[in-house]
Write an enzyme that holds these catalytic residues in place. Structure first.
Site, PDB file in Angstrom:
ATOM      1  N   SER A  52      -8.223  -5.813 -10.627  1.00 24.04           N
ATOM      2  CA  SER A  52      -6.860  -5.311 -10.873  1.00 24.04           C
ATOM      3  C   SER A  52      -5.973  -6.447 -11.375  1.00 24.04           C
ATOM      4  O   SER A  52      -5.140  -6.263 -12.271  1.00 24.04           O
ATOM      5  CB  SER A  52      -6.248  -4.749  -9.580  1.00 24.04           C
ATOM      6  OG  SER A  52      -6.620  -3.413  -9.390  1.00 24.04           O
ATOM      7  N   THR A 104     -15.034  -2.889  -7.025  1.00 25.23           N
ATOM      8  CA  THR A 104     -15.059  -3.011  -5.560  1.00 25.23           C
ATOM      9  C   THR A 104     -16.511  -3.090  -5.081  1.00 25.23           C
ATOM     10  O   THR A 104     -16.884  -3.983  -4.307  1.00 25.23           O
ATOM     11  CB  THR A 104     -14.317  -1.834  -4.901  1.00 25.23           C
ATOM     12  OG1 THR A 104     -13.013  -1.742  -5.482  1.00 25.23           O
ATOM     13  CG2 THR A 104     -14.197  -2.008  -3.410  1.00 25.23           C
ATOM     14  N   ASN A 133     -16.162   5.952  -4.926  1.00 24.49           N
ATOM     15  CA  ASN A 133     -16.345   4.950  -5.989  1.00 24.49           C
ATOM     16  C   ASN A 133     -17.098   3.709  -5.486  1.00 24.49           C
ATOM     17  O   ASN A 133     -18.143   3.336  -6.035  1.00 24.49           O
ATOM     18  CB  ASN A 133     -14.956   4.575  -6.546  1.00 24.49           C
ATOM     19  CG  ASN A 133     -15.017   3.395  -7.499  1.00 24.49           C
ATOM     20  OD1 ASN A 133     -15.295   2.268  -7.103  1.00 24.49           O
ATOM     21  ND2 ASN A 133     -14.788   3.647  -8.773  1.00 24.49           N
ATOM     22  N   LYS A 148       0.855  -1.194   0.000  1.00 24.02           N
ATOM     23  CA  LYS A 148       0.000   0.000   0.000  1.00 24.02           C
ATOM     24  C   LYS A 148       0.881   1.231   0.000  1.00 24.02           C
ATOM     25  O   LYS A 148       2.036   1.182   0.413  1.00 24.02           O
ATOM     26  CB  LYS A 148      -0.868   0.023   1.272  1.00 24.02           C
ATOM     27  CG  LYS A 148      -2.131   0.843   1.117  1.00 24.02           C
ATOM     28  CD  LYS A 148      -3.213   0.033   0.426  1.00 24.02           C
ATOM     29  CE  LYS A 148      -4.516   0.763   0.333  1.00 24.02           C
ATOM     30  NZ  LYS A 148      -5.608  -0.162  -0.026  1.00 24.02           N
TER      31      LYS A 148
HETATM   32  N1  GLU Z   1      -7.381   0.106  -3.092  1.00 23.07           N
HETATM   33  C1  GLU Z   1      -8.125  -1.087  -3.389  1.00 23.07           C
HETATM   34  C2  GLU Z   1      -8.167  -1.975  -2.167  1.00 23.07           C
HETATM   35  O1  GLU Z   1      -7.972  -1.545  -1.071  1.00 23.07           O
HETATM   36  C3  GLU Z   1      -7.661  -1.785  -4.643  1.00 23.07           C
HETATM   37  C4  GLU Z   1      -6.270  -2.304  -4.633  1.00 23.07           C
HETATM   38  C5  GLU Z   1      -5.787  -2.838  -5.982  1.00 23.07           C
HETATM   39  O2  GLU Z   1      -6.572  -2.894  -6.901  1.00 23.07           O
HETATM   40  O3  GLU Z   1      -4.614  -3.199  -6.045  1.00 23.07           O
HETATM   41  O4  GLU Z   1      -8.480  -3.134  -2.264  1.00 23.07           O
END
Ligand code: GLU
Length: 455
Positions: free
Chosen positions: A379, A191, A222, A107
């Site tokens: 992703s 998501t 989103n 992250k």
């Molecule tokens: N930020 C999103 C999460 O917390 C997506 C992460 C990604 O697609 O790598 O799952």
């Protein structure tokens, strides 16, 4: 303040120990999961539009890459801190294992209020961050994506910057890109859609009638927008939604497409009701209100009343969907939560001490590492398409996502039932089994101390 609010990472790690009791996890694998693999802290100098210079702090954490390259979003938020980024990277490690995609967890984040920046400043900051972390990320090592207050356009700038540095077009370095720059169809709503697929399975298990099922959604970014839109389209009664500036409530259900249009037009939800200076009618859509924000372009009136984010969490609804930030449901308010089912679309919305209270109250919590895993799953599809030169249809992406979400939902639900544990603990145990299998495949004490190393 609860422990969770003081130190998000320590609180996140508490879940590890609880779940380990129910997983077949090797002691060495557990030990490896207590700390991140590597952390990079960067300073990003940004030339502001007025000529002045500001320096922003950013982080990228690669938590664990035993199952594959580290994967996870980049957040732009004033509340970003290292403890939060480490927790988010740990959750990504477990999330990728929950949905069995070949990634570890990572992250990133920048301490910034992006709403205070102009678009050109935002672009320079995004590119500046990538310039600082370019040696730390890569399609085979660490693959960023969007998170809170970052979007497809920002991912496009970041991919472009990385490609310039490498002097090679490298779409697979980042996911969640705009479609013309190598993004995947179906990534934008993935998501929210993943959470929706979990709710559809619960609907069958609990025999819910959508029109009688009341839903409250905290957070209208989103993920919150898409899960609300999909549930509303199925006839669910979404009675409350909120964003960082406040929320709206109507017991009969809100007109979600109208609210999405209003939010994206005015960039705030509380603009759907009238505030003193804008309009002096107390309830949006009430007779005589002439406020433009009360009406969608089709003339529809958005009748609703104002509600605070805190009050939304305590509404008498059937499903509560926290879809904003972490540490929203804590020991301070868990006893006031009336919803029998919580579907965590945000990362870490519930602290571990709140878990205990919710368990005592028999609240079913579909945990973040399952409920919001649809984003990283698509992703993964985007990364696969970039590397293989494929371009899948939206239908194909959605069908693959549904298969994964449904299968993993049931594995975790069944484990919960079989062991008599909370769904969160079952999800972590499910993830730990997969992570442990990867650690053991490299050899642990069990292997090396048996003298087999020399055979
Ligand atoms: N930020 C999103 C999460 O917390 C997506 C992460 C990604 O697609 O790598 O799952």
């Amino acid at each position: 303040m609860t422990a969770g609010q003081n130190d998000t990472f320590s609180d996140a790690i508490r879940r590890l120990d609880r779940a380990a009791e129910f997983a077949e996890i090797d002691a060495e694998a557990l030990e490896k999961l207590r700390n991140p693999k590597s952390i990079l802290q960067v300073s990003i100098p940004l030339r502001m539009d007025d000529g002045s210079l500001r320096v922003f702090q950013g982080y990228r954490v690669r938590y664990n890459d035993t199952r594959g390259p580290t994967k996870g979003g980049i957040r732009f938020h004033p509340g970003v801190c290292l403890s939060e980024v480490k927790a988010l990277a740990f959750w990504m490690t477990c999330k990728c294992a929950v949905v069995s995609i070949p990634f570890g967890g990572g992250k990133g984040g920048i301490i910034v209020d992006p709403k205070q920046l102009s678009r050109t400043e935002l672009e320079r900051l995004s590119r500046g961050f990538i310039a600082q972390v370019a040696d730390f990320i890569g399609p085979e090592t660490d693959i960023p994506a969007p998170d809170v207050y970052t979007n497809a356009m920002i991912m496009g700038w970041m991919m472009d910057e990385y490609s310039k540095i490498r002097r090679q077009r490298t779409p697979a370095v980042i996911t969640g890109k705009p479609i013309p720059l190598g993004g995947s169809l179906g990534r934008d709503d993935a998501t929210g859609r993943g959470a929706y697929y979990c709710i559809k399975e619960l609907e069958k298990l609990k025999d819910w009638q959508p029109s009688d099922t009341r839903v409250a959604v905290q957070g209208f970014g989103n993920a919150g927008q898409h899960v609300s839109r999909l549930l509303h389209a199925d006839g669910y009664r979404v009675v409350a939604i909120s964003d960082s500036r406040g929320g709206v409530y109507h017991p009969d259900g809100l007109d979600i497409p109208c609210l999405i249009e209003t939010k994206n037009r005015t960039r705030r939800i509380d603009a759907v009701y009238c505030e003193g200076s804008v309009c002096d009618c107390p309830v949006c859509g009430s007779e005589g209100c002439q406020c433009e924000d009360c009406h969608c372009s089709d003339g529809h009136e958005a009748k609703s009343e104002k509600i605070s984010n805190a009050a939304l969490l305590e509404l008498d609804v059937d499903i509560l969907i926290p879809a904003a930030l972490e540490n929203q449901i804590t020991a301070n308010n868990a006893n006031q939560i009336k919803a029998p089912v919580i579907v965590e679309v945000a990362n870490g919305p519930t602290t571990s001490d709140a878990d205990e209270i919710l368990a005592e109250r028999n609240t079913l919590v579909v945990p973040d590492i399952l409920a919001n895993a649809g984003g990283v799953t698509v992703s993964y599809f985007e990364w696969v398409q970039n590397r293989a030169g494929y371009s899948w249809t939206e239908k194909e992406v959605q069908s693959r996502l549904r298969t994964i979400m449904t299968e993993e939902f049931h594995s975790i639900y069944d484990l919960m039932t079989a062991k008599g544990i909370e769904m969160r603990t079952a999800a972590y145990a499910h993830a730990l089994n997969r992570i442990s299998a990867a650690v053991e495949a490299l050899g642990t004490n069990k292997y090396f101390s048996n003298g087999l190393a020399s055979t």
